[in-house]
Design a protein around this motif. Structure first.
Motif, short mmCIF file in Angstrom:
data_model
loop_
_atom_site.label_atom_id
_atom_site.label_comp_id
_atom_site.label_asym_id
_atom_site.label_seq_id
_atom_site.Cartn_x
_atom_site.Cartn_y
_atom_site.Cartn_z
N GLU A 1 1.01 -1.10 -0.02
CA GLU A 1 -0.02 0.09 0.06
C GLU A 1 0.91 1.31 0.10
OE1 GLU A 1 -3.24 -0.14 0.00
OE2 GLU A 1 -3.85 -2.15 0.84
N GLU B 1 -1.04 4.45 0.24
CA GLU B 1 -1.87 5.56 1.28
C GLU B 1 -2.80 4.79 2.10
OE1 GLU B 1 -3.29 8.11 -1.87
OE2 GLU B 1 -4.16 6.68 -2.90
N ASP B 2 -3.26 5.51 2.89
CA ASP B 2 -4.14 4.91 3.98
C ASP B 2 -3.89 3.45 4.42
OD1 ASP B 2 -5.56 7.55 3.87
OD2 ASP B 2 -6.92 6.81 2.60
N ILE B 3 -2.78 3.37 4.66
CA ILE B 3 -2.08 1.83 4.74
C ILE B 3 -2.92 1.01 5.70
CG2 ILE B 3 -0.04 2.47 3.55
CD1 ILE B 3 1.26 1.69 6.37
N PHE B 4 -3.18 1.57 6.87
CA PHE B 4 -3.83 0.93 7.86
C PHE B 4 -5.11 0.57 7.62
CE2 PHE B 4 -0.10 2.90 9.98
CZ PHE B 4 0.53 1.41 10.15
N VAL B 5 -5.85 1.78 7.19
CA VAL B 5 -7.32 1.48 6.97
C VAL B 5 -7.39 0.37 5.89
CG1 VAL B 5 -9.45 2.69 6.13
CG2 VAL B 5 -7.87 4.00 7.53
N ASN B 6 -6.77 0.66 4.77
CA ASN B 6 -6.78 -0.38 3.60
C ASN B 6 -6.65 -1.81 4.01
OD1 ASN B 6 -7.56 1.23 1.76
ND2 ASN B 6 -5.45 2.20 1.19
N GLN C 1 -6.73 -3.20 6.88
CA GLN C 1 -7.83 -3.93 7.66
C GLN C 1 -9.10 -4.29 6.94
OE1 GLN C 1 -7.71 -4.82 10.62
NE2 GLN C 1 -6.07 -3.66 11.88
N LYS C 2 -9.32 -3.45 5.73
CA LYS C 2 -10.26 -3.77 4.89
C LYS C 2 -10.03 -4.96 4.23
CE LYS C 2 -13.10 -1.59 1.51
NZ LYS C 2 -13.33 -2.91 0.71
N GLU D 1 4.52 -1.09 3.39
CA GLU D 1 4.49 0.30 2.95
C GLU D 1 5.52 0.68 1.96
OE1 GLU D 1 3.80 4.74 4.91
OE2 GLU D 1 4.89 3.18 6.05
#
Ligand code: CTP
Length: 219
Positions: free
Chosen positions: A141, A143-148, A150-151, A165
């Motif tokens: 990832e 960008e928005d690596i943690f949100v992506n 977890q999704k 990252e």
């Protein structure tokens, strides 16, 4: 300890004509270290489904494939029997709609190549995951690596996601060292920058802990 460990590795290549293909920069090094570590620890038989790479582990069953569709067939044939499935391959997301059996001649100043989406092998494995199987995926990832991340864990029904990252400071591809996060449905852990050999050891520690909790009755 395990009855079958299934690992995917390397890039896939998607032919366009007899001399050209679409692919990516994956070296296959991480998959190689995961297989060698499983062997060194005597964790059980390993089947290694790999796209073209020079990194081939020894003492494991090797299944060579080229395209995403071939990798999917090789994985789907075996995954139901595996108690650990690790998908470290960098599967090409798209393939050329058409295969040109003769070498394409150069023509206009601009040409267009139509691409079709490849099936997501990991997503399919998550949908059909047998009870007790540990399923591990990888993600890169920017960008928005943690949100992506977890999704992805939720959407693909993963037990563990190894998150890269990708940035100028951490190019990852083709390097011997890397910095990753180990993401589980219930949390995540940052590993320091370290060699891919050591990362493979940490991933196995995590898988063994997960499998142990399963054996004690955890879902
Ligand atoms: N993967 C797969 N089949 C595909 C594409 C990816 O099995 N057709 C697996 C890879 O082996 C890896 C993970 O999915 O374990 C990588 O996913 P990633 O490429 O990071 O994300 P995508 O799911 O492709 O989503 P996006 O690139 O849109 O973030």
């Amino acid at each position: 300890m395990f009855s079958l460990i299934l690992i995917t590795s390397g890039p896939t290549i998607e032919p366009i004509d007899p001399v050209r293909f679409l692919s990516n920069r994956s070296s296959g090094l991480t998959g190689y270290h995961l297989a060698m570590e499983a062997r060194a620890r005597g964790l059980g038989p390993v089947t290694f489904v790999t796209g073209p790479t020079t990194w081939l582990p020894t003492g494991v069953e090797i299944v060579r494939v080229e395209t995403a569709l071939e990798m999917r067939a090789a994985v789907n044939e075996r995954r139901a029997r595996a108690d650990v499935v690790i998908m470290a391959a960098a599967v090409s997301d798209y393939r050329s709609v058409k295969y040109y059996p003769e070498k394409m001649k150069k023509s206009g100043e601009r040409i267009t190549l139509e691409l079709a989406k490849n099936p997501d092998i990991l997503l399919e494995a998550g949908r059909h995951k047998p009870r007790g199987q540990v399923l591990v995926g990888f993600a890169a990832e920017t960008e928005d690596i943690f949100v992506n991340a977890q999704k992805k864990v939720r959407d693909k029904n993963l037990d563990l996601l190894v998150l890269n990252e990708i940035s100028a400071a951490n190019p990852a591809f083709g390097r011997e060292a890397n910095q990753v996060f180990l993401v589980r449905p219930d949390g995540m852990r940052r590993l320091e920058r370290m060699s891919k050999t050591l990362i493979a050891a940490h991933i196995w520690d995590e898988i063994i802990a997960l499998a142990g909790r399963r054996a004690e009755g955890a879902p």
